[in-house]
Design an enzyme around this catalytic site. Structure first.
Site, PDB file in Angstrom:
ATOM      1  N   GLU A  52      -9.605  -4.109  -7.759  1.00 38.11           N
ATOM      2  CA  GLU A  52      -9.537  -3.371  -7.086  1.00 38.11           C
ATOM      3  C   GLU A  52     -10.229  -4.303  -6.554  1.00 38.11           C
ATOM      4  O   GLU A  52      -9.847  -4.979  -4.992  1.00 38.11           O
ATOM      5  CB  GLU A  52     -10.583  -1.806  -7.022  1.00 38.11           C
ATOM      6  CG  GLU A  52     -11.209  -1.825  -5.552  1.00 38.11           C
ATOM      7  CD  GLU A  52     -10.168  -1.249  -4.219  1.00 38.11           C
ATOM      8  OE1 GLU A  52      -9.258  -1.280  -3.042  1.00 38.11           O
ATOM      9  OE2 GLU A  52      -9.007   0.200  -5.086  1.00 38.11           O
ATOM     10  N   ASP A  56      -8.810  -6.829  -3.554  1.00 39.81           N
ATOM     11  CA  ASP A  56      -9.073  -6.508  -1.502  1.00 39.81           C
ATOM     12  C   ASP A  56      -9.273  -8.319  -0.932  1.00 39.81           C
ATOM     13  O   ASP A  56      -8.658  -8.195  -0.143  1.00 39.81           O
ATOM     14  CB  ASP A  56     -10.229  -5.635  -1.883  1.00 39.81           C
ATOM     15  CG  ASP A  56     -10.225  -3.919  -2.126  1.00 39.81           C
ATOM     16  OD1 ASP A  56      -9.283  -4.244  -1.954  1.00 39.81           O
ATOM     17  OD2 ASP A  56     -11.319  -4.235  -2.020  1.00 39.81           O
ATOM     18  N   SER A 251      -5.649   0.232  -0.794  1.00 43.78           N
ATOM     19  CA  SER A 251      -6.795  -0.990  -0.629  1.00 43.78           C
ATOM     20  C   SER A 251      -6.494  -1.647  -1.080  1.00 43.78           C
ATOM     21  O   SER A 251      -7.165  -2.701   0.303  1.00 43.78           O
ATOM     22  CB  SER A 251      -7.417  -0.789  -2.205  1.00 43.78           C
ATOM     23  OG  SER A 251      -7.633   0.531  -2.749  1.00 43.78           O
ATOM     24  N   GLY A 308       7.328  11.482  10.424  1.00 45.26           N
ATOM     25  CA  GLY A 308       8.117  11.704  11.410  1.00 45.26           C
ATOM     26  C   GLY A 308       7.872  10.984  12.142  1.00 45.26           C
ATOM     27  O   GLY A 308       6.969   9.896  12.322  1.00 45.26           O
TER      28      GLY A 308
END
Length: 459
Positions: A52, A56, A251, A308
């Site tokens: 993670e 990042d 992330s 949408g």
């Protein structure tokens, strides 16, 4: 300078930067009661927490190369969140301008006996960190989550994550890219999004047609995400000295847009600050590439929402076009882009004309149109050549274009330049007249042909 501040709430990684990148220093700050920059795993025991933070930081430094990046480590507790965000916002030494957060937790769902987003905690984060961040011109971007509306709860209800749901941040949803050329980008069906149960509809969302909660309980609150970006299938990152494939999720979107904001700040020489009040009135403009393919973020456990036209609770307004956002912000801050000192210069070959100009007033154009006139410009004359450049990025302060003449006899030319703004174009400016007197054969230089003997180079 550009700055990016990344919040980590777990043990993490050794920073690996690819050698072809410009050098980017990554500084580490450890919040009290955190173990700090300590890896949780190794090459044989890959840990999500390590991957993670690697994702990042490496996404951020890849885009905003040379930026000042500070990585904060804090304990995974309610107080850890309050302390970390308060420390970042009040960090006078590093003076942050943009914060990227890829960690969240579900609203209204306790994590054991010791962690829950209580009103006391979220109120403290708002009052001690996020409200001051807005006042200081700090942009905060937060990942919206990777488990659709279920958010990993599995109770059959639609959920959203905090702090992505906080009305003082820009929440970042996810897309997937299926083809690069031509670009084909679609909704990522695991993009987190929905309606907050912690926060009411903020003022900047009042004019958006927000849906009621997919839980069919009539709840109307802050809708998220605000924007979306590339999340899946993701990136290859360097970790434990090796390449780790398929690092994905929203992330990756928060640091991607944090890097973009750092570049915007540097280009504008001003902090853009909290983006949502500017983005929402321009949601249907060229700032965004709308994703409206009807894909839902529902799961087998929870109801969801469909992507949408316009804003939706899967991709927000869509994917940001950084060049158009830069132009829009510069027009907002400095007025229309204006050109000055538009000069035509004949080069030594006697056939190539160099056109240069400078920018005035600080605004940045999104493109330009140059017309060439035989003899001189007049209101009734028609150009014999037109070059239309819709720039994929901002124009540099001094620009130049090379035009190859087709004439074999001496010919006078004059050029007319018009810069494109976010909305409309600026007043045109004229160059001096220049006499083209060929001394060499025609067809000089590369570029798309404009007919036999006519050539205009790429800008």
């Amino acid at each position: 300078t550009t700055e990016i501040y990344t919040l980590s709430l777990h043990d993490a990684l050794p920073i690996s930067v690819y050698p072809q990148f410009n050098s980017t220093a990554v500084n580490v700050v450890t919040i009290p009661n955190s173990t700090g920059n300590v890896m949780a795993g190794n090459a044989q025991n890959l840990q999500d927490t390590d991957q993670e933070v690697a994702l990042d930081v490496q996404v951020a430094v890849s885009v905003a190369q040379g930026a000042n990046v500070v990585l904060y480590f804090a304990p995974w507790t309610e107080q850890g969140w309050v302390d970390a965000l308060t420390a970042i916002v009040s960090d006078q030494e590093n003076d942050p301008s943009v914060i990227s957060i890829s960690w969240d937790y579900r609203e209204l769902v306790p994590l054991g006996p010791d962690f829950e987003w209580t009103s006391q905690t979220t109120g403290a984060i708002d009052s001690k960190a996020l409200h001051p961040a807005v006042a200081l011109g700090i942009t905060v971007l937060v990942a919206s989550g990777d488990d659709g509306t279920d958010c990993g709860v599995g109770d059959g209800k639609a959920h959203v994550l905090y702090p992505a749901s906080d009305p003082w941040v820009t929440a970042c949803g996810g897309t997937t890219i299926t083809q690069l050329s031509p670009l084909s980008e679609e909704t990522w069906n695991q993009s987190g999004g929905g309606i907050s149960y912690l926060y009411k509809v903020p003022h900047w969302q009042k004019h958006v047609s927000l849906p009621a909660s997919a839980n069919h309980d009539g709840r109307r609150g802050r809708g998220l995400p605000d924007v979306a970006g590339y999340a899946y299938p993701g990136y290859n990152v360097r970790l434990y000295g090796e390449q780790i494939p398929d690092a994905w999720g929203t992330s990756a979107v928060a640091p991607l847009y944090a890097a973009m904001v750092a570049l915007l700040n540097a280009a504008l020489n001003k902090r853009v600050g909290f983006l949502n009040p500017f983005l929402y009135p321009n949601g249907k403009s060229s700032i965004f590439r709308d994703i409206h393919d009807g894909v839902s973020n529902e799961t087998s456990y929870s109801p969801g929402y469909k992507a949408g036209k316009g804003w939706d609770a899967v991709t927000g307004w869509g994917v940001i076009d950084g060049g158009n956002l830069l132009c829009a912000l510069s027009n907002h801050l400095y007025g229309e882009a204006r050109a000055a000192h538009f000069v035509a210069t004949l080069l030594d070959d006697g056939i190539t004309v160099q056109l240069t100009w400078t920018m005035e007033g600080g605004a940045i154009a999104s493109g330009f149109v140059i017309e060439r006139y035989v003899g001189a410009f007049s209101a009734t004359a028609k150009p014999d050549l037109t070059a239309d450049c819709s720039s994929s990025g901002p124009l540099i302060p001094v620009n130049q274009i090379y035009l190859d003449s087709a004439t074999q006899t001496e010919t006078w030319y004059q050029y007319r330049l018009q810069l494109k703004n976010f909305k409309g174009s600026s007043s045109p400016v004229l160059s001096n007249r220049v006499l083209v007197a060929p001394t060499t054969s025609l067809g000089l230089g590369p570029g798309p042909s404009d007919g036999p003997g006519h050539h205009i180079t790429e800008f």
